[in-house]
Every structure is written in structure tokens, then in C-alpha cells.
Design a protein around this motif. Structure first.
Motif: not given
Ligand code: NAI
Length: 480
Positions: A363-368, A377-378, A380-392
Motif C-alpha cells: 500500500x505504499x505510495x511514492x510521490x515525486x 506515503x505509508x 497509515x497516512x504518515x510520509x517520509x521524505x527520501x533524498x536521492x533514492x537513498x544514494x549520496x
């Protein structure tokens, strides 16, 4: 390919913009420029064919043109899919004397936002200098070019590339596919290339760790110089470089106010120390995670609380991984974070944050939000912001370390290339660091620009300390 120069960059018309930036960078890179003056006539790298895999930035462009000024032939790729500065890549291809219609520079295969398939395709281009010639030197950052040669030789000896298995991660299966294509056209291409390579000079902690592993197993195919552990590299670039580029990346990516926020820095090595310092400089409350008791004690003595990530995962606003390790931030951690927590990695590879696991959360959603900034977006409604797809993220969301500090790193790189190229036979298939007098030379070349007035030892003082007036000033075991 234009006029026999093959290359793959985003847009050659960016070359002029890139050239302006290069000119300014040259002024900030006194170490490299003085090597051009010192060695421009004698050309110690004449005959060297250098395969370079290192973030294709403005600073790297000045490195490349220094290698050329010293007589080398060069081909270049980036060592990360997001780190290329397209205007720098264009400027290097066009060259100082070429034009967009008649480029006269260096074959570069790099653009910002490569796919992994494109990345390994590009890396493969390093090994074809035309007329059947391969490289005879490698300049590596993270060890991907070196890895390709070693894997190529391994599979040629076995006569086949193993089939991809379920356990292989996505990137490894792409590497295998790339090598399978090579093996189908030649049975001994990499074996011949490896035999010609005089050595590799490696830029970063993670690449150096790979080299020591190969040396320990007895499978290192050529001599290597560990550039990272020159004092004027890791104690400057890793620390003061990240002090500049981490916050730069956070700001460009999110523009979030850092003051007052709770920031977790995972790892308190050289990169972790610079990361913690810069976040504190912005007024963030910084806590650190460590596995090494010495580094943990350093963090504590520097005034930071040392915690386990579980202790703070639901409260922290910013998470930065700097370990060079794996599974530092798991899906479990990401699930437990506060809404819009920012997560970034500045360790070399993308193993530190479990991005593959994150993508599999039901159920996770990825918004650019914009390139290299994603909201996950999980359900449960909370989001995390991930930078550079986890790369440097300091290179993916900003432009990496500034010129002055990279001048230190790259002056070491050039001296290491000269060392291995001009002294074949003096180095075994082992990993070496540059002698201390060269480390001191790199520092010396950067003093004038900062108005440093160094004190000279008197003869009496030198005798008292038991060192030469000209240095080296410290024993090998000294830690700075
Ligand atoms: P380092 O070895 O000095 O520091 C890494 C630290 O992480 C160590 O103190 C280690 O004990 C700690 N660590 C390992 N596993 C951990 C865990 N599970 N939890 C908490 N801490 C853990 O290495 P350095 O030089 O700081 O480099 C770190 C990484 O950054 C490497 O991958 C290196 O290649 C990369 N690097 C990135 C740069 C950039 O521009 N982003 C610049 C220079 C290096």
C-alpha cells in the motif's frame, strides 16, 4: 561520436556554462594547478591511458584536465547515477580548445539521472581506448571500475558468467548481464586489460575497503594506492567537505529549517564528524549512533548524545547515514518515523537505507516532489521524505564538496597516478598509501591561498624533536 571522439553526455550546449564554472574552480584548486606548472613540461603521465570512474563534477573536470596536461589519455564516467553535473561533463567533452560542433576534449560517458543499466553500460565504455587498446591505469571512486575488471577476469577464467539467481540484487544482475555481453564477444578481453594495468588509485573509504579485501584474499590483480587515507584526503574531504555539502543538499532538496530540529547522524567516522558539526552549526539538536566504542566516546566528548536509532526513531526530524555499512535504516525504522521525517544517505553505496524493502511495503505510495526528492506515503497516512533514492544525497541533491577541499583530494590522486605509472615494479599487488612527505606537500600547496604563515623549525628545534627541518614532521603512527 563527433570527429572520432565518442561520448555520451546530456547536452553539449551546456559546455560554455561548464567552462565558466571550471575557470572559477581552477582558482580554488591551487594544488592541482601547481601540479600543472610543476609537471606540465615533463609530462610524467605520457603513455598512461587512465580509465576514470569518479563523480563527474566541476572539480573532477579540473582533475581530468590536469591529468591531460600531464600527458595522460583519459576516458571518464561518473561513479554514481545522480552525481554528474551535466555542464561539467559537456565542458570536458568539448575541451578548452574545442567547440560544440567540433569537440576536442575527453570521452565522457555520464549524465545526471542515469538508470543502473545505463550506468554499467557507461562504465564498460571506460575499457575501449580505440584500436584495440584498453586502459593501463584506473582512477576509481568506490571501486566499480576495479570491480568490473576483477569480475571480468574471474568469469573469463571460468569460461562463463554465472546465471542470475533469485538472491542476486538488482544491480548485481545488471553487472552480470554487462559482463555476459562482453564475454560473448571476447573470451579474454579483461584478462588482457588486467595484465596491462599498472595500478589503481582509489578515492574513498568504501572502495579502499574493497581493495584491502581483495589483497587479503590474494586476488588483487594490480598494485593499488589508497588515496583516501592520505591525511590530506580523509581528514579534509570526508570531514570538511561534507560539512559544506550535506547542509547544501538538505537545503536544495527540502529547504526545511534545520535549527531546532532533532537530527540523527548514523556513524561518527570522518564523514559523520563533519555531518554532525554542520547540523549543529545550523542549530539542530544532533544525536549520534555508533558501533565503535572509540568513535562513540568521541561523539560523547564532543557533546553529543549517543543513542540507538530505536530510541529516537519516532521523535527525530532528520536521519543521515554516514557508515559505509548496510541496513542502517530499516523498513521498520521508516515505518515508525514522524510524519515528513527526512532521510538521507551520504555513505558511498545505497545499502544504508533499505530502499528495496521500502518499495515493497504493501500500500505504499511514492510521490515525486522533484527529481531526487520523494515522498513515501505509508498506508497509515504518515510520509517520509527520501533524498536521492537513498544514494549520496550531497552529490545527488547538491553539487558535492567544494573545489578547495577537492583540490587536496585530487592532488593526492594525481601524485598517486604518477607514482604507480612512473615506478612500475616498485609496487606489489598490495594496497599502499602515499609517503608522508607527499601528504605534507599537498597541504603546503594549499596554505598560500588561505594566507597561512607557517613557522619554520630552527636547526636546534629540529634536532631536539628529531625531525628534518623540511619534514616529515610526524611519525607514521601519528593520527592527526
Ligand atoms: P569511517 O570508517 O571513518 O566512518 C564510518 C563510521 O560508521 C565508523 O566509525 C563505524 O564504526 C560506523 N558504523 C559502522 N556501522 C555502523 C552502524 N551499524 N551503526 C552506526 N555506526 C556504524 O568512514 P568515512 O571515511 O567516514 O566514510 C563513510 C562513508 O562515506 C564511506 O562509504 C565513504 O566511502 C563515504 N564517503 C562519502 C563522501 C561523500 O561525499 N558523501 C565523502 C567521503 C566518503
Amino acid at each position: 561520436s563527433i570527429n572520432g571522439l565518442d561520448f555520451a553526455v546530456a547536452d553539449l550546449s551546456l559546455a560554455e556554462a561548464g567552462r565558466h564554472q571550471l575557470r572559477l574552480a581552477e582558482h580554488e584548486m591551487p594544488g592541482l594547478m601547481s601540479l600543472r606548472t610543476e609537471f606540465g613540461d615533463s609530462k610524467p603521465l605520457a603513455g598512461a591511458r587512465i580509465a576514470g570512474s569518479l563523480h563527474m563534477t566541476v572539480q573532477t573536470a579540473v582533475l581530468i584536465e590536469t591529468l591531460i596536461a600531464l600527458g595522460a589519455e583519459v576516458r571518464w564516467v561518473s561513479c554514481n547515477i545522480f552525481s554528474t553535473q551535466d555542464e561539467a561533463a559537456a565542458a570536458v567533452v568539448v575541451g578548452p580548445n574545442g567547440t560544440v560542433d567540433a569537440p576536442a576534449g575527453v570521452p565522457v560517458f555520464a549524465w545526471k539521472g542515469e538508470t543502473l543499466e545505463e550506468y554499467w553500460w557507461a562504465t564498460m565504455r571506460l575499457f575501449d581506448f580505440g584500436n584495440g587498446r584498453g586502459p593501463n591505469m584506473i582512477l576509481d571512486d568506490g571501486g566499480d571500475a576495479t570491480l568490473l575488471v576483477h569480475k571480468g577476469v574471474e568469469f573469463e577464467a571460468a569460461g562463463a558468467v554465472p546465471q542470475t539467481t533469485e538472491d542476486d540484487n538488482h544491480e548485481y544482475s545488471i553487472i552480470l548481464e554487462t559482463l555476459r555481453e562482453s564475454l560473448s564477444s571476447s573470451k579474454d578481453r579483461f584478462t588482457k586489460i588486467a595484465a596491462e594495468i599498472k595500478g589503481v588509485t582509489e578515492e574513498t573509504t568504501t572502495g579502499v575497503a574493497r581493495l584491502y579485501k581483495l589483497a587479503k584474499e590474494g586476488t588483487l590483480l594490480f598494485p593499488a594506492i589508497n588515496v583516501n587515507d592520505a591525511v590530506t584526503k580523509s581528514k579534509f574531504d570526508n570531514k570538511y567537505g561534507i560539512r559544506h555539502s550535506l547542509v547544501d543538499g538538505l537545503n536544495r532538496a527540502t529547504d526545511v529549517m534545520l535549527g531546532g530540529k532533532l537530527a540523527v547522524v548514523c556513524g561518527y567516522g570522518d564523514v559523520g564528524k563533519g555531518s554532525a558539526e554542520t547540523l549543529r552549526g545550523q542549530g539542530a539538536r544532533v544525536v549520534v549512533t555508533e558501533v565503535d566504542p572509540i568513535c562513540a566516546l568521541q561523539a560523547a566528548m564532543d557533546g553529543m548524545q549517543v543513542v540507538r536509532i530505536e530510541d529516537v526513531v519516532g521523535e527525530a526530524d532528520i536521519f543521515i547515514t554516514t557508515t559505509g555499512g548496510t541496513d542502517i535504516i530499516t523498513v521498520e525504522h521508516l515505518s515508525a518515523m514522524k510524519h515528513n521525517a527526512i532521510v538521507g544517505n551520504v555513505g558511498h553505496f545505497d545499502d544504508e537505507i533499505d530502499m528495496a524493502g521500502l518499495a515493497k511495503v504493501p500500500g505504499i505510495e511514492k510521490v515525486e516532489i522533484k527529481p531526487q526528492v520523494h515522498e513515501w506515503r505509508f498506508p497509515d497516512g504518515h510520509s517520509v521524505i527520501v533524498l536521492s533514492e537513498g544514494r549520496l544525497m550531497n552529490l545527488g541533491n547538491a553539487t558535492g564538496h567544494p573545489s578547495f577541499v577537492m583540490s587536496n583530494s585530487f592532488t593526492n590522486q594525481v601524485m598517486a597516478q604518477i607514482e604507480l605509472w612512473t615506478k612500475p615494479g616498485e609496487y606489489d599487488k598490495q594496497v599502499y598509501v602515499l609517503p608522508k612527505h607527499l601528504d605534507e606537500k599537498v597541504a603546503r600547496l594549499h596554505l598560500d591561498a588561505l594566507g597561512v604563515r607557517l613557522t619554520t623549525l630552527t636547526k636546534k628545534q629540529a634536532e631536539y624533536l628529531g625531525v628534518d627541518i623540511e619534514g616529515p614532521y610526524k611519525p607514521e603512527h601519528y593520527r592527526y
